[in-house]
Motif scaffolding. Structure first.
Motif, PDB file in Angstrom:
ATOM      1  N   PRO A 118       0.981  -0.827   0.312  1.00 37.03           N
ATOM      2  CA  PRO A 118       0.433  -0.042   0.264  1.00 37.03           C
ATOM      3  C   PRO A 118       1.199   1.603   0.140  1.00 37.03           C
ATOM      4  O   PRO A 118       1.767   1.308   0.883  1.00 37.03           O
ATOM      5  CB  PRO A 118      -0.629   0.004   1.620  1.00 37.03           C
ATOM      6  CG  PRO A 118      -0.601  -1.501   1.551  1.00 37.03           C
ATOM      7  CD  PRO A 118       0.872  -2.339   1.345  1.00 37.03           C
ATOM      8  N   SER A 119       0.808   2.250  -0.455  1.00 36.11           N
ATOM      9  CA  SER A 119       1.085   3.294  -0.494  1.00 36.11           C
ATOM     10  C   SER A 119       2.094   3.834   0.315  1.00 36.11           C
ATOM     11  O   SER A 119       1.095   5.198   0.788  1.00 36.11           O
ATOM     12  CB  SER A 119       0.460   4.384  -2.344  1.00 36.11           C
ATOM     13  OG  SER A 119      -1.046   4.655  -1.855  1.00 36.11           O
ATOM     14  N   LYS A 120       2.582   4.185   1.134  1.00 39.18           N
ATOM     15  CA  LYS A 120       2.642   4.732   2.898  1.00 39.18           C
ATOM     16  C   LYS A 120       4.177   4.561   2.603  1.00 39.18           C
ATOM     17  O   LYS A 120       4.930   4.060   1.370  1.00 39.18           O
ATOM     18  CB  LYS A 120       2.554   3.604   4.036  1.00 39.18           C
ATOM     19  CG  LYS A 120       1.207   3.508   3.954  1.00 39.18           C
ATOM     20  CD  LYS A 120       0.940   2.005   5.382  1.00 39.18           C
ATOM     21  CE  LYS A 120      -0.662   1.797   5.187  1.00 39.18           C
ATOM     22  NZ  LYS A 120      -0.162   0.717   6.092  1.00 39.18           N
ATOM     23  N   VAL A 121       4.483   5.420   3.910  1.00 40.69           N
ATOM     24  CA  VAL A 121       6.022   5.438   3.399  1.00 40.69           C
ATOM     25  C   VAL A 121       6.315   5.258   4.550  1.00 40.69           C
ATOM     26  O   VAL A 121       6.031   5.381   5.804  1.00 40.69           O
ATOM     27  CB  VAL A 121       6.350   7.375   3.288  1.00 40.69           C
ATOM     28  CG1 VAL A 121       8.200   7.784   3.482  1.00 40.69           C
ATOM     29  CG2 VAL A 121       6.253   7.844   2.010  1.00 40.69           C
ATOM     30  N   LEU A 122       7.538   4.219   4.909  1.00 43.43           N
ATOM     31  CA  LEU A 122       7.692   3.176   6.539  1.00 43.43           C
ATOM     32  C   LEU A 122       8.693   3.433   6.364  1.00 43.43           C
ATOM     33  O   LEU A 122       9.968   3.743   5.793  1.00 43.43           O
ATOM     34  CB  LEU A 122       7.524   2.124   5.750  1.00 43.43           C
ATOM     35  CG  LEU A 122       6.298   1.496   5.439  1.00 43.43           C
ATOM     36  CD1 LEU A 122       6.416  -0.483   5.686  1.00 43.43           C
ATOM     37  CD2 LEU A 122       4.455   2.116   6.260  1.00 43.43           C
ATOM     38  N   TRP A 123       8.903   3.590   7.823  1.00 42.65           N
ATOM     39  CA  TRP A 123      10.781   3.370   8.222  1.00 42.65           C
ATOM     40  C   TRP A 123      11.437   2.391   8.088  1.00 42.65           C
ATOM     41  O   TRP A 123      10.683   1.410   7.852  1.00 42.65           O
ATOM     42  CB  TRP A 123      11.016   3.529   9.828  1.00 42.65           C
ATOM     43  CG  TRP A 123      10.687   5.540  10.682  1.00 42.65           C
ATOM     44  CD1 TRP A 123       9.455   6.073  11.280  1.00 42.65           C
ATOM     45  CD2 TRP A 123      11.292   6.483   9.762  1.00 42.65           C
ATOM     46  NE1 TRP A 123       9.662   7.059  11.517  1.00 42.65           N
ATOM     47  CE2 TRP A 123      10.823   7.496  10.478  1.00 42.65           C
ATOM     48  CE3 TRP A 123      12.407   6.933   8.830  1.00 42.65           C
ATOM     49  CZ2 TRP A 123      10.930   9.018  10.370  1.00 42.65           C
ATOM     50  CZ3 TRP A 123      12.833   7.906   8.829  1.00 42.65           C
ATOM     51  CH2 TRP A 123      12.424   9.179   9.287  1.00 42.65           C
ATOM     52  N   THR A 124      12.523   1.782   8.149  1.00 40.85           N
ATOM     53  CA  THR A 124      12.725   0.493   7.944  1.00 40.85           C
ATOM     54  C   THR A 124      12.089  -0.859   9.514  1.00 40.85           C
ATOM     55  O   THR A 124      11.953  -1.966   9.044  1.00 40.85           O
ATOM     56  CB  THR A 124      14.216   0.409   8.408  1.00 40.85           C
ATOM     57  OG1 THR A 124      14.534   1.624   9.746  1.00 40.85           O
ATOM     58  CG2 THR A 124      15.114   0.619   7.626  1.00 40.85           C
TER      59      THR A 124
END
Lengths: 327, 327
Positions: free
Chosen positions: B305-311
Motif C-alpha cells: 500500500p502506498s505508504k512511507v515506512l521506517w525500516t
C-alpha cells in the motif's frame, strides 16, 4: 528611484520592463518560442477582482469565460492556428465560497469547449483578493500576424463593431450618462453579452486565412482591440512606422448605435472589444469584407509619422479612460 | 455547496479541480503539451506576498529569483532538457515603489542567466497585494521523469540535504525554538541562502542523465521536494502505487545538522527544499551517488500500500505544517 507605480503610470512601467525582454510580448499581443525549430505562441494575462471583473457586473462563470477568451483573443491577434493548452493560477481569500471557484472553472470549461485547447495545469493559493493568472499556448501556420507588418496602401479592417462592451458595462452599473438614451432591447442585450461573455475573433481569423487571394503573400498586420479601437490602431502605426487615416462616417458602429460624441468616444476608446484590427492589402481586404459580414473597412494606412488621423487631417486624440488604467 | 475554501482545505480543492483537467499538472510537477508531435513542458506557479514571500525574510531580488527557480525546479522534476522561456504576470498596489519592481526583475534576470531561458512576456496590473504569476516552458529529451514511474526494487535518491530552507526561515524570523541551539556559521549561512536563493536541481538532473548505465532503459520516477521530503516521497508512492522504506539514519541531513526530533521533522517536512527525489534502478542510483557528491541514498521502493515506512515497519506520519498551508 523611490517613485511609486502610480506616479510612473502603466505605459512607463511597461517601457521600463522592456529592457528585461529582448524578444517579447511587448511588441506583439503574444510572445513567441521556437522549440524544435517550430513556432509556438505564448500569452499571459492576469485578471484582478475590482480591476478586470467585479461581482456587480460579472458572475463567476463570466469571470472564467473572460479569463480564457481575452487570452485567446491575444493568440488570435497573432494568427493562432491551434490552441493547445491553458494553465490557470487562481488566488482567492480563504472565505471565498467553493461555489465561486466552481463557477469560474465552469466558465473556463465552456470557453475551452468553444475555442479549443485543454486546461493542462496551474496553481492555487490563498490571498487577500481574487486573482486569475492565465497562460495560453498555441501553434501558428502560414499566417503570422505582427503589429509591425502594416504597409503604406493597406486597408484597415475591424472584424466587428466597437463600443459594445463599454455600453454593456454602463447598462450593468446603471450609469446615469445613458439613462435618457433610447436604445433597442436587441442592442442592450448584445452590449451586456459583449461585456460578460466576449467572443474572441477566431471566426474572423479563420475567414481571413481562407479568403486570401492566391497571388497575395501571407503578409498582414494585426492586433486585437482589447484596449480599445484607437489604441489598437495606434499600436499598429507605432510598430509599423506609418499613419492611419480613419473616415468618421465609417467607424465600426453597431446597428442602431446612438448618435453623439459619447457614442463615438465609446466606439473609439471603450475598450474590451476583442475584435481583430487588421492592416492588409486592399485586394485581400475586399475578399474579407465579402466573406465575413461583420467586418468593416475603417480606414487606410499611409506613409508619415505614426499618428491616427481623421480624413480631414485632424489627429484623433486618445482620451485616457480612467477605468482602463491598470496602475 | 456553500462551503468556504478554508473549510475544504487545499488537498480537497486540488482534488475537485482535477475533473477540469483530463491530462494535467495534477499528477506530475509539470503539464505537458505536444505541439507538432514534440513534447514540451509547461509549469505555472503563483507567489503571493505574505504566503510565499515577505519583506521580513526576502529582498525584492530574492522574490524574483525564487519565482523563477521554484518554477525551474518543477521543470527539472519532469526531466527538462532546455528551458525555453518564461512569462511573468506581476500585480502590485499602486503605492509599491519602482525600486521593488526593479529588484524583482533583477532577481528574475539573474536566475535566467544561471539556468537558461528568456523572459518572453507577461502582464501587469494593480492589485491590493503583491503577486507574481510565473509560467515556464521547456523541452524534454530522452529522460522524462514521472511520479508514476517508480518500481519495486528501486533505490530512492535525494539530490541533496533537506531542511535547510526551513532552518533559514527560523534564523531570519529569529524563531525562539532555535535560540539555544549551537550551530556553525557555515550551516547558518547555507540555511539562509537556501531560503532566500534556492538552487533548482538542474546540475543533479544533468548528472542523472549523464551517468545512466548504457543497458538500463530511460525509466525513472521523480519529483521535487518543494513541499517537503516526506510529501515528495508520498507523492511518488501514490502515483506509482508502491511503498517507500526509509532508514532514519540515512535521512538527507546537512553536515553538522543538529540532532533531535525537531531537526528530523524539518528534514522531513520543512519544505521548500527544491531537491530532486528520484526512484531509479539500483545500478543507476549507484552511478549517480558516485558522480554527484551531494546526492544521498535515502531508502528503497517495495510492493505494498502506498505508504512511507521506517525500516522498522512503522509508518511515517505527515505532520501538516501550518506555514505551508496555501488555504
Amino acid at each position: 528611484m523611490t517613485e511609486n507605480l502610480d506616479q510612473i503610470g502603466e505605459r512607463e512601467i511597461i517601457n521600463r520592463l522592456t529592457k528585461y525582454m529582448p524578444i517579447g510580448q511587448i511588441e506583439d499581443d503574444t510572445a513567441q518560442l521556437n522549440p524544435y525549430g517550430k513556432e509556438i505562441l505564448v500569452n499571459t494575462d492576469v485578471l484582478v477582482d475590482g480591476v478586470h471583473f467585479s461581482n456587480e457586473t460579472t458572475s463567476p462563470e463570466d469571470v472564467g469565460w473572460k479569463a480564457i477568451t481575452t487570452n485567446i483573443s491575444d493568440l488570435a491577434a497573432s494568427g493562432v492556428d491551434q490552441i493547445l493548452g491553458i494553465t490557470v493560477g487562481i488566488i482567492a481569500p480563504p472565505s471565498t465560497t467553493w461555489q465561486w471557484v466552481e463557477g469560474v472553472y465552469n466558465g473556463i470549461e465552456k470557453a475551452l469547449k468553444s475555442y479549443g485547447g485543454k486546461l493542462i495545469g496551474g496553481d492555487c493559493s490563498r490571498g487577500k483578493e481574487k486573482v486569475l493568472a492565465v497562460s495560453a499556448i498555441g501553434t501558428v501556420g502560414h499566417l503570422r500576424l505582427h503589429r509591425s507588418h502594416a504597409l503604406d496602401g493597406d486597408f484597415l479592417i475591424a472584424s466587428g463593431p466597437h463600443g459594445l462592451s463599454r455600453l454593456g458595462l454602463a447598462l450593468l452599473i446603471q450609469d446615469p450618462v445613458i439613462s435618457n438614451v433610447q436604445m433597442t432591447q436587441k442592442l442592450k442585450n448584445k452590449a451586456i453579452s459583449a461585456h460578460q461573455r466576449p467572443i474572441p475573433a477566431i471566426d474572423a481569423l479563420r475567414a481571413l486565412k481562407k479568403c486570401k487571394p492566391k497571388d497575395v503573400p501571407w503578409r498582414a498586420a494585426g492586433t486585437d482591440s482589447s484596449d480599445g479601437l484607437l489604441e489598437a490602431i495606434q499600436n499598429l502605426c507605432n510598430s509599423s512606422n506609418c499613419q492611419a487615416v480613419l473616415d468618421p462616417s465609417n467607424l465600426p458602429r453597431e446597428q442602431n448605435w446612438p448618435i453623439g460624441s459619447l457614442w463615438d468616444e465609446w466606439c473609439l476608446n471603450g475598450g474590451e472589444d476583442f475584435e481583430l484590427i487588421l492592416s492588409i492589402p486592399p485586394i485581400w481586404a475586399k475578399a474579407l469584407l465579402q466573406s465575413f459580414p461583420s467586418s468593416r473597412l475603417i480606414g487606410i494606412m499611409q506613409k508619415g509619422p505614426s499618428k491616427v488621423l481623421w480624413t480631414n487631417g485632424e489627429e484623433i486624440q486618445k482620451k485616457y479612460l480612467l477605468e482602463f488604467k491598470h496602475f
